[in-house]
Each structure stands twice: as structure tokens, then as C-alpha cells.
Design a protein around this motif. Structure first.
Motif, mmCIF file in Angstrom:
data_model
loop_
_atom_site.group_PDB
_atom_site.id
_atom_site.type_symbol
_atom_site.label_atom_id
_atom_site.label_comp_id
_atom_site.label_asym_id
_atom_site.label_seq_id
_atom_site.Cartn_x
_atom_site.Cartn_y
_atom_site.Cartn_z
ATOM 1 N N GLY A 146 0.804 -1.221 0.000
ATOM 2 C CA GLY A 146 0.000 0.000 0.000
ATOM 3 C C GLY A 146 0.833 1.263 0.000
ATOM 4 N N VAL A 147 2.152 1.129 -0.043
ATOM 5 C CA VAL A 147 3.069 2.272 0.002
ATOM 6 C C VAL A 147 3.134 2.937 -1.377
ATOM 7 C CG1 VAL A 147 5.493 2.930 0.369
ATOM 8 C CG2 VAL A 147 4.424 1.232 1.843
ATOM 9 N N PRO A 148 3.116 4.262 -1.443
ATOM 10 C CA PRO A 148 3.202 4.934 -2.744
ATOM 11 C C PRO A 148 4.598 4.763 -3.350
ATOM 12 C CG PRO A 148 3.175 6.552 -0.965
ATOM 13 C CD PRO A 148 2.960 5.215 -0.341
ATOM 14 N N THR A 149 4.636 4.477 -4.636
ATOM 15 C CA THR A 149 5.915 4.302 -5.333
ATOM 16 C C THR A 149 6.153 5.387 -6.380
ATOM 17 O OG1 THR A 149 4.878 2.775 -6.899
ATOM 18 C CG2 THR A 149 5.951 1.806 -4.974
ATOM 19 N N ALA A 150 5.115 6.123 -6.769
ATOM 20 C CA ALA A 150 5.264 7.207 -7.746
ATOM 21 C C ALA A 150 4.122 8.196 -7.572
ATOM 22 C CB ALA A 150 5.255 6.642 -9.166
ATOM 23 N N GLY A 151 4.375 9.412 -8.058
ATOM 24 C CA GLY A 151 3.338 10.434 -8.024
ATOM 25 C C GLY A 151 3.353 11.237 -6.734
ATOM 26 N N PRO A 152 2.344 12.072 -6.549
ATOM 27 C CA PRO A 152 2.315 12.963 -5.390
ATOM 28 C C PRO A 152 1.942 12.318 -4.046
ATOM 29 C CG PRO A 152 0.454 13.414 -6.830
ATOM 30 C CD PRO A 152 1.300 12.393 -7.524
ATOM 31 N N PRO A 153 1.271 11.152 -3.978
ATOM 32 C CA PRO A 153 0.919 10.625 -2.645
ATOM 33 C C PRO A 153 2.156 10.355 -1.799
ATOM 34 C CG PRO A 153 -0.236 9.406 -4.352
ATOM 35 C CD PRO A 153 0.762 10.276 -5.039
#
Length: 179
Positions: A146-153
Motif C-alpha cells: 500500500g506504500v506509494p511508489t510514484a506520483g504525489p501521494p
């Protein structure tokens, strides 16, 4: 005589008065002067500060985790209806809270609330890429963590606790966010 008349004219009071402060008329005074205005503002700020204390206590209790939320157990899907690599959308913990369950293996499942942690856009499962994608701002999340890997999150997706009982997958709660 002209000079005496001149002095008499200058020494006269222009209107009837009953005290020495003839230049201040009570009826002409301002109703709210600077000092009164500041007292009112300080009083209003004090009342506002005191009125927010109960909400601050509730927020502190919520953020420190003193009160653990109890969520109902809810059936998501039967094991037989969900193939490996597929995902199913469901509502949890509330009727209007969208969530997503992904099956990775025979006994490997993950479920997340599918609202992006950036601006709450819906997150979709991309089976081809094996990622969860937010199309609004090109956010990408690792489907297993569930960890963000790309983008603004910047924050991971809230994970939903799961239980498998008698060939049925249940949602049992939402894990608290840990910084």
C-alpha cells in the motif's frame, strides 16, 4: 468701553454647561472606543479558545489511539468467486467507503481503502502492471504494502484487516496509520 465689551464677549461660555468638560457631550460620544473594542476582541478570542477545548480533547484521543475503533465484520467474497490476480471492490467500513480486495495467491490477500491519500481520487487495480493506480495525478501504490511508489501521494493506503473463514473472505477492521 469697546475693549471691555470685547473681553466680555471672549469670556462667555458658548452654551449652558453643568461641569468643566464642556467639550465632551455624552450624546455625541462614540458607543465603542478603542479600549472597548479591544476588550470585546480579547473576550471573543477567549470564548472561542475555551469552546474548542472539547473538540481538541476528542481529536487528541483519536490521534493517540486511546480509543480503538470497532468495525463490524463484513463478508467481502467467496474464495471460489475470486481468482488469483483478480480484485473485487466493496464498501467498508461504512456504506459509502470504497475499498478494494486483491488476491495474490492461494492464501494471500490484501485489501485497502481505495481513496488515494493525495486528494481522495479512486484507486484502481492494474492486473497487468501489478500496481494500484490513481489516475487523477498519476499516483502509483505497491499492491502488497500500500506504500506509494510514484506520483504525489506521500502516505500509504489504509489497509483493511482480513479474515478467511470457511471459504469466505471477511473484512474485520481498518489498521491505524503509522507514520
Amino acid at each position: 468701553m469697546v475693549e471691555e465689551n470685547k473681553n466680555e464677549k471672549n469670556s462667555r461660555i458658548p452654551f449652558q454647561e453643568d461641569n468643566y468638560t464642556h467639550n465632551i457631550l455624552k450624546s455625541g460620544e462614540r458607543k465603542l472606543d478603542r479600549r472597548g473594542f479591544m476588550k470585546t476582541m480579547v473576550g471573543a478570542a477567549g470564548i472561542f479558545a475555551v469552546s474548542t477545548l472539547p473538540w481538541g480533547a476528542i481529536a487528541a484521543k483519536e490521534l493517540t489511539g486511546l480509543k480503538d475503533k470497532a468495525h463490524p465484520k463484513k463478508k467481502i467474497a467467496d474464495l471460489s468467486s475470486l481468482k488469483v490476480g483478480d480484485a473485487v471492490e466493496f464498501a467498508y467500513p461504512g456504506e459509502h467507503d470504497s475499498a478494494l480486495l486483491i488476491r495474490f495467491g492461494e492464501n494471500e490477500f490484501k485489501a485497502y481503502q481505495n481513496a488515494c491519500t493525495h486528494l481522495k481520487c479512486p484507486v484502481f487495480w492494474s492486473k497487468d502492471k501489478g500496481e494500484m493506480i490513481c489516475p487523477c495525478h498519476h499516483g502509483v501504490f505497491d499492491a502488497k504494502t500500500g506504500v506509494p511508489t510514484a506520483g504525489p501521494p506521500k502516505r500509504p493506503l489504509p489497509e483493511i484487516r482480513l479474515a478467511v473463514e470457511q471459504e469466505v473472505i471477511y473484512a474485520t477492521g481498518v489498521k491505524r496509520y503509522e507514520a
